[in-house]
Structure formats: C-alpha cells, structure tokens
Design a protein around this motif. Structure first.
Motif, PDB file in Angstrom:
ATOM      1  N   SER A   1       2.467   1.797  -3.390  1.00  0.00           N
ATOM      2  CA  SER A   1       1.533   2.294  -4.399  1.00  0.00           C
ATOM      3  C   SER A   1       1.332   3.810  -4.298  1.00  0.00           C
ATOM      4  O   SER A   1       0.933   4.451  -5.270  1.00  0.00           O
ATOM      5  CB  SER A   1       0.187   1.575  -4.288  1.00  0.00           C
ATOM      6  N   HIS A   2       1.638   4.380  -3.138  1.00  0.00           N
ATOM      7  CA  HIS A   2       1.510   5.830  -2.945  1.00  0.00           C
ATOM      8  C   HIS A   2       2.869   6.535  -2.875  1.00  0.00           C
ATOM      9  O   HIS A   2       2.932   7.717  -2.535  1.00  0.00           O
ATOM     10  CB  HIS A   2       0.710   6.120  -1.670  1.00  0.00           C
ATOM     11  N   HIS A   3       3.943   5.802  -3.167  1.00  0.00           N
ATOM     12  CA  HIS A   3       5.307   6.348  -3.182  1.00  0.00           C
ATOM     13  C   HIS A   3       5.696   6.968  -1.841  1.00  0.00           C
ATOM     14  O   HIS A   3       6.304   8.050  -1.790  1.00  0.00           O
ATOM     15  CB  HIS A   3       5.479   7.351  -4.320  1.00  0.00           C
ATOM     16  N   ILE A   4       5.350   6.285  -0.752  1.00  0.00           N
ATOM     17  CA  ILE A   4       5.644   6.755   0.598  1.00  0.00           C
ATOM     18  C   ILE A   4       6.984   6.185   1.046  1.00  0.00           C
ATOM     19  O   ILE A   4       7.276   5.004   0.843  1.00  0.00           O
ATOM     20  CB  ILE A   4       4.535   6.324   1.594  1.00  0.00           C
TER      21      ILE A   4
ATOM     22  N   MET B   1       0.837  -1.201   0.000  1.00  0.00           N
ATOM     23  CA  MET B   1       0.000   0.000   0.000  1.00  0.00           C
ATOM     24  C   MET B   1       0.876   1.256   0.000  1.00  0.00           C
ATOM     25  O   MET B   1       0.652   2.190  -0.770  1.00  0.00           O
ATOM     26  CB  MET B   1      -0.928  -0.011   1.223  1.00  0.00           C
ATOM     27  N   LEU B   2       1.921   1.278   0.861  1.00  0.00           N
ATOM     28  CA  LEU B   2       2.821   2.428   0.906  1.00  0.00           C
ATOM     29  C   LEU B   2       3.532   2.627  -0.433  1.00  0.00           C
ATOM     30  O   LEU B   2       3.662   3.750  -0.920  1.00  0.00           O
ATOM     31  CB  LEU B   2       3.842   2.265   2.035  1.00  0.00           C
TER      32      LEU B   2
END
Length: 113
Positions: free
Chosen positions: A84-87, A81-82
């Motif tokens: 996919s959001h470039h975190i 998930m992280l």
C-alpha cells in the motif's frame, strides 16, 4: 534442499556485495530469573531481512523462504501494508530472487494474492 538459514546467510552476503546494506534482526523468547517470560525483537510478520539500496536510498524488506515455504498470516499482512506504500519487498527463495527484488526495486515479488 537448502535450509532457510543457509539461504538467508547467502542472501546477506550477496546483498552486501551488491551495494546494499542489509540488516537481520534477531527475535526470541526467554525467561527471567524470577520465572516471567518475555519476547525480544520485532512484531510477528516483520521480514527476515531489511535494509537500504545505496544508489536510490530506498528501503527494502525480504522474507526468506525455502522452495516450499509459505508466508504466514502475519507476513501476508505486513506485505499488504508495504504494498500500500509502494515499498520494495518480496519473498526470496534464493540469492537470485533477493538480487532481483533490490536491483529492480520490485514491490511484492513472490507473494500471491
């Protein structure tokens, strides 16, 4: 070999000295006086340390593991998930790993897919 707790404590100190604000969220389970069980804290898979980098304002998440520790299923899902959001996030097995993750603002460091 250092325990995960010892590595985590050293990382928290190092990040604080490296222009970051780290947070450690405690989780646990307990039992009420009337016998009911309860859980506190965040959902399974949430990384051990989260925080933000002063210079960029970016959030980061660090999962602490020993040299031989492996991420659990829920931790891999959180990583995906992280990503996919470039975190900024990764697995740190040492202070050097944690500093590399935040200083280079890496996404997914140490996870193998």
């Amino acid at each position: 070999m250092q325990s995960e707790h010892a590595i985590q404590s050293a990382i928290l100190v190092a990040l604080s000295k490296n222009h970051c604000t780290p947070f450690r969220i405690n989780v646990g389970k307990g039992k009420t006086a009337d016998g009911r069980y309860f859980s506190t804290g965040v959902k399974p898979g949430y990384p051990d340390i989260s925080g933000f980098i002063w210079k960029s304002g970016k959030a980061f998440f660090i999962e602490v593991k020993t040299k031989t520790g492996r991420p659990r299923k829920e931790q891999i899902q959180f990583h995906r998930m992280l990503t996919s959001h470039h975190i900024v996030h990764g697995i740190a097995r040492s202070v050097d790993d944690a500093l590399k993750i935040v200083n280079e603002e890496l996404v997914g460091y140490g996870f193998k897919e």
